[in-house]
Design an enzyme around this catalytic site. Structure first.
Site, short mmCIF file in Angstrom:
data_model
loop_
_atom_site.label_atom_id
_atom_site.label_comp_id
_atom_site.label_asym_id
_atom_site.label_seq_id
_atom_site.Cartn_x
_atom_site.Cartn_y
_atom_site.Cartn_z
N HIS A 198 140.36 79.46 130.47
CA HIS A 198 139.67 78.43 131.26
C HIS A 198 138.51 79.05 132.03
O HIS A 198 138.68 79.49 133.16
CB HIS A 198 140.65 77.79 132.24
CG HIS A 198 141.84 77.15 131.57
ND1 HIS A 198 142.88 77.87 131.04
CD2 HIS A 198 142.14 75.85 131.35
CE1 HIS A 198 143.78 77.05 130.52
NE2 HIS A 198 143.37 75.81 130.69
N HIS B 259 136.23 73.45 130.70
CA HIS B 259 137.48 73.57 131.42
C HIS B 259 138.46 74.54 130.78
O HIS B 259 138.89 75.50 131.40
CB HIS B 259 138.15 72.20 131.59
CG HIS B 259 139.55 72.31 132.10
ND1 HIS B 259 139.85 72.45 133.42
CD2 HIS B 259 140.75 72.36 131.45
CE1 HIS B 259 141.15 72.57 133.58
NE2 HIS B 259 141.72 72.51 132.39
N GLU C 122 161.50 66.03 148.53
CA GLU C 122 162.31 67.05 147.86
C GLU C 122 161.45 68.12 147.20
O GLU C 122 161.73 69.31 147.29
CB GLU C 122 163.22 66.39 146.82
CG GLU C 122 164.24 65.40 147.38
CD GLU C 122 163.65 64.02 147.62
OE1 GLU C 122 162.48 63.78 147.22
OE2 GLU C 122 164.35 63.16 148.20
N HIS D 247 172.60 57.60 141.88
CA HIS D 247 172.85 58.70 142.81
C HIS D 247 173.92 59.67 142.32
O HIS D 247 174.20 60.65 142.99
CB HIS D 247 173.25 58.14 144.18
CG HIS D 247 172.07 57.61 144.95
ND1 HIS D 247 171.24 56.65 144.45
CD2 HIS D 247 171.58 57.92 146.19
CE1 HIS D 247 170.29 56.38 145.34
NE2 HIS D 247 170.47 57.13 146.39
#
Lengths: 658, 658
Positions: B30, B261, B406, B468
């Site tokens: 890149h 890129h 999280e 859950h």
């Protein structure tokens, strides 16, 4: 619009009563959110939401998503009170008990009217973005007469703090999804306590930075709620409505605190709340006048539905629309022709390229297919001639530039599939299935037809190195119930897997595809062999002592290993196993025939060996990669990590001699 | 501050030349980002970054994180040019080849000076937030004389579009991490094309909404860059610097486009770029005057480091600080006493509670431990007396209210661990390991000591239902290389697992803990049996025909099954298997002794059976849950899904009789 608080307040209190009573009876659940958002939800249901309780699957209904799924008693109350067939009051009495459709979190497969399964925070909102995309696309395709509805979301602070919400609102703002309105339960409380424990964010300012319209209201003032929802509905941008609420509103000693969030209020506080609310009816009883007011909320929608059905019946494309919404697939004749061409001249191509080739005739034949990629269009090979860009200026397009938003993409695809009328597929690198993993799980749990195009499926990715090389991903995804993981070995298998993925109406499929070129191995296209999950490519010539089992890019290597063994007089079957889940579903005879107990079974896959012992047993040989990869050209990495005839044949011989 | 463009421009062009040449030689990589950000990076390195090339592990160095890891040639160039021992010019010549430390993406275990492994977008920035937390915490603990440094990040549009970036900046803004500065490569290009394909976001406005300071600069004007970085360094808030750049700057025909890129420029464009930049040196050669200017950039830091080392040597807590930074653990005598107490009166508690009990003496003894939870403090049982809140007002605290973030939590923990001086642990529900999965992978790949406290580890979670209830999570995490997954069965095993987790300096551990109470099974604490991964709890009395193998909450059930078999005269060993990875690392004799080939091996775990056949074989019995759970009380769900003596014993008998 008539806002009569003396009518609405008791209606809202009915939600509060049902919610606290059901949670109390279950001795488990979340009363705070339903009680806090009862007033907002009542106004939404009574004045804004387009729904017909007698026809929950009416295609042009508004979609309502309870993104804060822990507040499930809110939607159960709403569905019951407004006259849906289910849940019954007994269902609600059995809230959170085995067999009740009133599960701890709302589940789309349990109750009509629950548009999607929520609980994993942020994903309801992100699925709603997908529903709103589906609506605009179908509107652009079929016109206002058939498709003209809104998507409403109730979200909590948790939904708005999760990263996925950033991806979702970025996408919605960019696509200008003005039919999407998010009602934020702005109660300043999370499980751990005040939101100020963990955030200082100016949420509306963030939404405005993503192209959203924002308004606010007092979430306990019916007229103010109605004003705000009216402004939300009128604005051409997606709207965030900050509803200032008190969590657990009505529970006099606990409201406004996290104590109401996820636990029963307790008998004393329930009694105090009944006094506070002036609610004198017995638990699970709704006074008849309030019940009548609730049932009247569906009338508007029932009338609209009747008129819509008349329009559809006389519409030139009404049947076509109905079939598309039902998920029917059109004829795939073009695709059969494509398969025949492949068989005539099997190409050496990467399976990601083979996927693009298969997608050509498929996207041409199936207008419901909407493709996309999380900013890897040229790498995932997901774009075809038939799928022009879907943009805010042209919703009729069928290709989404999702941006660098894997989780948002996956959740949006779930939303599109659940909306109906769309068969979404989307791509990223297999390693980044990690970024959207819980949305893949929700595809599987919700039984949504979503196709994940996951390319660069092993160390064959090469130089990008271990951060980009999947190792444990195939295993970790195969462990997920109701997800089909398919790793085709050549162009014909890739085409077959695509066919199976589309035909699977009740669950997701994940295609794991190579970056690197793969030689053609299959020639016969008389039957979709991949449908059995595993099948024999060639039988041993010498007496069979070994069965070599492989997937995807390693099938060619396995073929060479089998040949090398045969040359040594050791009979070796070659088995292709594109989908272990489908193989497991075959009868025992088929499985035993393919993997006989008296042969040494050897699996070869350039990924974790975890899970392969089910087929090779404790005595077999699982050849794979149980460490992270490295940065180097693919043709260097494969032999470096032992994926070569020279490495594998001696391992097999040594095993045979022990 | 002297900004002399005539000196800086050739320095920046050296980065450009190395980057395009290395990518060209590798025929992979890149070039766009290093060429676009060369000017900004040169100013940062020359004027702001505190570093000593001769001591890359100097504790008080600034941390530099290349979040846009695909631009790896930028950091390789910077390290090489400024005089780090590695990479050498030969390392760079071998960019992306096997054995070179210059991997496709920067890897912390390959090169000193690479603070963390980046490439999975957004996570570098999120790890930098953790580093900045660690800095402020250690500063509050040890004072300015020992700890006083900044964290600098280079991030691209991809990093800023990923959801994790929302979580990370929310945390950073809330904690007021003014030492953190993010240099955004604002080049308006992503892989698929212009950023306008997928986003309309006003990024600085969003950062401001999260409490950040924002500035902008012309990323190709040295004086303007220096002004902006100076403002960033001076402001007490974390700062986003929008650096307006041209991707691939210097490549005359391709710059400003996504063509630069992720692909080599090609020989013609490289030649054109050399002409454009006036770069006449041969590939991989740096003119001596430019090389000297680059080597001079480290001088400031080398001086600062010498003075810092003098301060540390004479500081009353200098040795203590050095030991903490080295990751040394203090004596755990208190913990041994705790273990003895457990053995004296083994309690019946949930393993999440047992974890809290173990954390009491551990957090008291180990000041490096910083705990936290993603808004489930009371459920994960992660907070102890010794760990007061770490807030913007008190960085000396040792408990983080991570909010509903999280992924951000897990990445921040990686950053803290990699910064050094901190042993982070953090909690959420096991099912939401999905939300932070790739950060767990990066813990493992980066060999970071991070402890994941994942509670509610099965259908034993009960009423919250399938969204859950983890099912496939244990299997999917066990498949991940270098992660230890531990599922202790009672309070003593939980304590042992915590001990192992802390003692493991070179990798992460995940503790899977129950919501529900578990009876005590282990009594003997003479030795940490969990260290062997699996061990025999009791041997068969009758002649052994069966070995029952179980983990966590199912060990008690397995014990009852073994007893029932013994009562029928069928000898059954009982084996606890808290950690399959540690068991796999034992020698063959130990493993064969525990799981002898001549016995029927039965595994019992309330999760996917995927992976268990490695131990039970094709002929054994893997008892588990290969579907999603349901919403009901745990004591209903276990027997409902077959986890009962009455269900399992007949299965075993039938297997023995076939």
């Amino acid at each position: 619009m008539t806002i009569d608080p003396s009518r609405l307040a008791p209606m809202a209190n009915a939600i509060r009563a049902l919610s606290m009573d059901a949670v109390q009876a279950a001795n488990s659940g979340h009363p705070g959110m339903p009680m806090g958002m009862a007033d907002v939800a009542t106004v939404l249901w009574d004045q804004f939401l387009k729904f017909d309780p007698s026809a929950p699957d009416w295609a042009d209904r508004d979609r309502f998503v309870l993104s804060a799924g822990h507040g499930s008693m809110l939607i159960y109350s709403l569905l019951h009170l407004s006259g849906y067939e289910r849940p019954t009051i007994d269902d609600i009495r059995n809230f959170r008990q085995l067999g009740s459709p009133c599960a701890g979190h709302p589940e789309n497969f349990e109750l009509a009217g629950v548009e999607c399964t929520t609980g994993p925070l942020g994903q309801g909102l992100a699925m709603a973005v997908g529903m709103a995309i589906a609506e605009r696309h179908l509107n652009a395709t079929y016109g206002d007469e058939l498709v003209d509805h809104n998507t409403w979301v109730i979200a909590g602070d948790g939904c708005l703090m999760e990263g996925i919400n950033h991806e979702a609102i970025g996408l919605a703002g960019h696509l200008g999804l003005g039919r999407l309105n998010v009602l934020w339960d702005d109660n300043r409380i999370t499980i751990d306590g005040a939101t100020s424990l963990s955030t200082c964010e100016d949420i509306p300012a963030r939404y405005r930075a993503s192209g959203w319209h924002t308004v606010e209201c007092d979430g306990h003032d019916f007229a103010d709620i109605a004003r705000a929802l009216g402004e939300a509905a009128a604005d051409p941008r997606p709207t965030l409505v900050a509803c200032h609420t008190i969590i657990g509103k009505g529970a006099p000693h606990k409201q406004g605190t996290s104590a109401t969030h996820g636990s029963p209020l307790g008998a004393d506080e329930v009694a105090a709340a009944r006094a506070e609310l002036g609610w004198t009816a017995a638990p699970f009883e709704i006074p008849e006048n309030i019940a009548q007011d609730w049932r009247s909320t569906g009338k508007r929608g029932t009338d609209l539905h009747r008129r819509w059905e008349e329009r559809r019946a006389s519409h030139s494309r009404g049947s076509e629309f109905a079939a598309q919404m039902a998920g029917d697939l059109p004829s795939l004749k073009q695709f059969d022709a494509y398969l025949a061409d492949l068989a005539a001249a099997p190409p050496t191509v990467a399976s990601r390229k083979a996927s693009e080739m298969a997608l050509g005739p498929l996207t041409e034949a199936v207008p419901a297919m909407i493709g996309g990629s999380a900013d890897l269009t040229g790498s995932n090979n997901t774009k075809t001639k038939a799928t022009g860009p879907l943009t805010s200026g042209d919703y009729a397009g069928r290709y989404l530039y999702y941006g660098i938003r894997e989780f948002g993409m996956a959740a949006a695809m779930n939303g599109m599939a659940l909306h109906g009328g769309i068969v979404p597929y989307g791509g990223t690198f297999l390693v980044f299935s990690d970024y959207c993993r819980n949305a893949i799980r929700l595809s599987a749990l919700q039984r949504a037809r979503v196709v994940y195009v996951m390319t660069h499926d092993s160390i064959g990715l090469g130089e990008d190195g271990p951060t980009h090389q999947p190792v444990e991903h195939l295993a970790s995804l195969r462990a997920m119930p109701n997800l089909l993981v398919m790793r085709p070995a050549d162009a014909i298998e890739t085409a077959e897997c695509w066919q199976l993925a589309l035909q699977r109406a009740d669950g997701p499929t994940l295609l794991a595809l190579s970056r690197q070129n793969l030689p053609a191995i299959r020639i016969d296209v008389s039957e979709n062999h991949c449908a059995r999950g595993g099948y024999r490519i060639s039988a041993a010539s010498a007496p069979r002592r070994v069965v070599i089992l492989a997937t995807g890019s390693e099938l060619a290597l396995a073929r060479d290993v089998a040949s090398a063994l045969e040359e040594k007089g050791i009979g070796a079957d070659l088995v292709s196993m594109p989908c272990t889940e489908l193989f497991d579903a075959q009868d025992a005879d088929y499985r035993e025939d393919l993997l006989p107990s008296d042969a040494l079974v050897v699996s070869i896959e350039a990924g974790a060996t975890f899970g392969w012992h089910k087929y090779v047993g404790r005595d077999g040989l699982a050849i794979g990669l149980d460490r992270y990869g490295a940065s180097a050209p693919a043709e260097v990495l494969f032999p470096h990590f032992g994926f070569s005839v020279d490495s594998i044949v001696p391992e097999i011989l040594s095993k045979l001699n022990t």
